[in-house]
Design a protein around this motif. Structure first.
Motif, mmCIF file in Angstrom:
data_model
loop_
_atom_site.group_PDB
_atom_site.id
_atom_site.type_symbol
_atom_site.label_atom_id
_atom_site.label_comp_id
_atom_site.label_asym_id
_atom_site.label_seq_id
_atom_site.Cartn_x
_atom_site.Cartn_y
_atom_site.Cartn_z
ATOM 1 N N ALA A 107 1.353 -21.288 30.236
ATOM 2 C CA ALA A 107 1.328 -20.193 29.145
ATOM 3 C C ALA A 107 1.326 -18.883 30.030
ATOM 4 N N THR A 108 0.636 -18.690 31.055
ATOM 5 C CA THR A 108 0.470 -17.514 31.805
ATOM 6 C C THR A 108 1.675 -16.989 32.689
ATOM 7 N N ARG A 109 2.202 -17.942 33.467
ATOM 8 C CA ARG A 109 3.103 -17.808 34.487
ATOM 9 C C ARG A 109 4.468 -17.042 33.924
ATOM 10 N N PRO A 110 5.021 -17.294 32.830
ATOM 11 C CA PRO A 110 6.212 -16.847 32.174
ATOM 12 C C PRO A 110 6.030 -15.398 31.970
ATOM 13 N N LEU A 111 4.681 -15.161 31.555
ATOM 14 C CA LEU A 111 4.291 -14.030 31.241
ATOM 15 C C LEU A 111 4.449 -12.898 32.175
ATOM 16 N N VAL A 112 4.393 -13.194 33.324
ATOM 17 C CA VAL A 112 4.585 -12.059 34.419
ATOM 18 C C VAL A 112 5.930 -11.770 34.359
ATOM 19 N N GLY A 113 6.674 -12.511 34.515
ATOM 20 C CA GLY A 113 8.321 -12.123 34.438
ATOM 21 C C GLY A 113 8.697 -11.459 33.214
ATOM 22 N N MET A 114 8.082 -11.999 32.008
ATOM 23 C CA MET A 114 8.429 -11.242 30.730
ATOM 24 C C MET A 114 8.002 -9.749 30.865
ATOM 25 N N LEU A 115 6.705 -9.562 31.299
ATOM 26 C CA LEU A 115 6.300 -7.919 31.261
ATOM 27 C C LEU A 115 6.952 -7.202 32.329
ATOM 28 N N ASP A 156 -0.650 -6.045 34.644
ATOM 29 C CA ASP A 156 -1.761 -6.084 35.751
ATOM 30 C C ASP A 156 -2.787 -7.233 35.555
ATOM 31 N N HIS A 157 -3.231 -7.205 34.261
ATOM 32 C CA HIS A 157 -4.215 -8.310 33.873
ATOM 33 C C HIS A 157 -3.419 -9.722 33.575
ATOM 34 N N VAL A 158 -2.188 -9.862 33.258
ATOM 35 C CA VAL A 158 -1.662 -11.144 33.230
ATOM 36 C C VAL A 158 -1.334 -11.730 34.628
ATOM 37 N N THR A 159 -1.141 -10.712 35.525
ATOM 38 C CA THR A 159 -0.859 -11.140 37.023
ATOM 39 C C THR A 159 -2.193 -11.703 37.617
ATOM 40 N N HIS A 160 -2.932 -10.951 37.167
ATOM 41 C CA HIS A 160 -4.609 -11.427 37.890
ATOM 42 C C HIS A 160 -4.849 -12.864 37.244
ATOM 43 N N THR A 161 -4.622 -12.811 35.986
ATOM 44 C CA THR A 161 -5.116 -14.230 35.384
ATOM 45 C C THR A 161 -3.992 -15.297 35.628
ATOM 46 N N SER A 162 -2.708 -15.066 36.161
ATOM 47 C CA SER A 162 -1.862 -16.227 36.455
ATOM 48 C C SER A 162 -2.386 -16.451 38.171
ATOM 49 N N GLU A 163 -2.706 -15.460 38.878
ATOM 50 C CA GLU A 163 -3.207 -16.031 40.171
ATOM 51 C C GLU A 163 -4.451 -16.888 40.030
ATOM 52 N N ARG A 164 -5.572 -16.506 39.142
ATOM 53 C CA ARG A 164 -6.740 -17.236 39.164
ATOM 54 C C ARG A 164 -6.192 -18.522 38.513
ATOM 55 N N VAL A 165 -5.341 -18.922 37.686
ATOM 56 C CA VAL A 165 -5.062 -20.183 37.252
ATOM 57 C C VAL A 165 -4.416 -20.916 38.585
ATOM 58 N N ASP A 166 -3.628 -20.388 39.204
ATOM 59 C CA ASP A 166 -2.964 -20.788 40.271
ATOM 60 C C ASP A 166 -4.166 -21.442 41.228
ATOM 61 N N GLY A 167 -5.042 -20.363 41.557
ATOM 62 C CA GLY A 167 -6.319 -20.875 42.221
ATOM 63 C C GLY A 167 -7.119 -22.104 41.618
#
Length: 385
Positions: free
Chosen positions: A243-251, A276-287
């Motif tokens: 849900a989160t990773r594609p948002l980074v590329g979309m934005l 910026d927020h979605v990038t941070h969230t995506s990194e947290r989810v990857d973690g």
């Protein structure tokens, strides 16, 4: 982001009808555009239409009760914007919207079927966005995912929601309380929806982090059910990643189109903040994914160690049991020797020469003793005794 046409008619319909629009205009139960003039027939409010409103200069000017009224009033507003919210709409309503707003059939098909991955696609002057919203349910300690389809055109925004999240009524109230932002048009509404979806990830991140902390405690406590919980949370994390990773590329794609589509500077700042927020969230989810993988490895190691300890305990118990068996067997063999001699000479046959021998009895006793001592020494040497 979205290119503004010179005039409203040229923006939405432009005096043309696509093959798709001509095909769906005859769909039943749809409030068709271009019917004969006259009053619209009475029509019950569709269950799927959550809310429809018309805005001019950032202010709500009308709240039509039906799609037919929305279409009619939008045609009458020279500089208005329609914001239509739908929840799990039937096919005829989507076909009606497709006919009125000239939506691409592939985008409409995706909105009908749902179960799409997050994406952003442009069909002429219309932007089609698929988002995966998420919310954390405290009672079952699990993540619930919803799906949202957004059509953004020059003078309209259509949202098609599948699932409980996100709460678009709150987004609408927020935008109506900020007319300066809302008057920037459909792009501003798209920003607000993106921001709401991304902000909704924060409680999910906190809930998943808390679950991971609890799982770490359960792993070192030796909870036998922890493996199942790790597996279930790993599946939710994978879904959250999707849900989160594609948002980074979309934005980033939206940001790259700022200059081309002359996006307002204020919206540029807001969208960069969302990125910026979605990038941070995506990194947290990857973690989280990495942490759960490591926890699963640690749990497997601890389970293996526990199994080895149990096997070692069983082996030690078997060794001790074997030692006892050897002692018992040794004494049984020692005691069996005199029993055998006594049994032989107790048969009372007349032809046995030792029965009438004066030294027969001392000989039998001595034979028993020699055999017993010999066996004792043999077993002692082999550490059986």
């Amino acid at each position: 982001m979205l290119e503004r046409p010179g005039g409203r008619n040229g923006g939405r319909n432009g005096g043309r009808k696509s093959v798709w629009r001509r095909a769906v205009t005859a769909a039943p139960a749809a409030p068709a555009v271009g019917t004969s003039p006259g009053p619209e027939p009475e029509e019950a409010v569709p269950v799927s239409v959550v809310e429809a409103a018309l805005y001019r200069d950032g202010v709500r000017v009308s709240s039509p009760a039906t799609l037919a009224e929305t279409f009619r009033e939008l045609r009458e507003q020279p500089s208005g914007m329609a914001w239509i919210g739908l929840a799990r709409p039937p096919a005829d309503e989507l076909l009606s919207l497709a006919a009125e707003f000239d939506l691409h059939p592939l985008a409409v098909e995706d909105a009908m079927e749902a179960h799409q991955r997050p994406k952003l696609e442009r069909y002429g002057e219309t932007l089609f966005v698929v988002l995966r919203a998420a919310r954390y349910l405290d009672a079952p300690e699990e993540v619930d995912f919803g799906e949202l389809h957004v059509f953004v055109g020059p003078d309209f925004v259509i949202t098609v929601r599948h699932g409980a999240a996100p709460d678009l009524s709150a987004v609408r109230r927020r935008m109506e309380d900020s007319p300066d932002l809302l008057k920037l048009g459909p792009e501003a509404v798209l920003y607000a929806i993106l921001d709401a979806v991304v902000d909704g990830y924060a409680p999910v991140v906190a809930g998943v982090q808390n679950d991971i902390d609890e799982i770490e405690t359960e792993v070192f406590r030796g909870d036998p059910e922890v493996s199942r919980r790790i597996y279930e949370l790993s599946r939710e994390t994978v879904e959250f990643q999707r849900a989160t990773r594609p948002l980074v590329g979309m934005l980033h794609g939206l940001i790259a189109g700022f200059a081309k589509y002359e996006t307002h500077e204020e919206l540029q700042r807001y969208l960069r903040d969302v990125a910026d927020h979605v990038t941070h969230t995506s990194e947290r989810v990857d973690g989280f994914r990495q942490a759960l993988t490591e926890i699963l490895t640690v749990n497997a190691t601890l389970v293996t160690q526990q199994q080895n300890a149990e096997m070692r305990a069983l082996a030690e118990a078997g060794f001790e049991q074997n030692e006892e068996v050897k002692k018992i067997s040794s004494w049984a063999a020692i005691l069996f020797a005199p029993t055998l001699v006594g049994t032989i000479y107790g048969m009372n046959f007349d032809s046995m020469p030792e029965l009438h021998w004066v030294l027969g009895y001392p000989f039998a006793i001595a034979l028993m003793g020699v055999v017993c001592v010999s066996l004792y020494l043999v077993f002692k040497r082999k550490d059986w005794l």
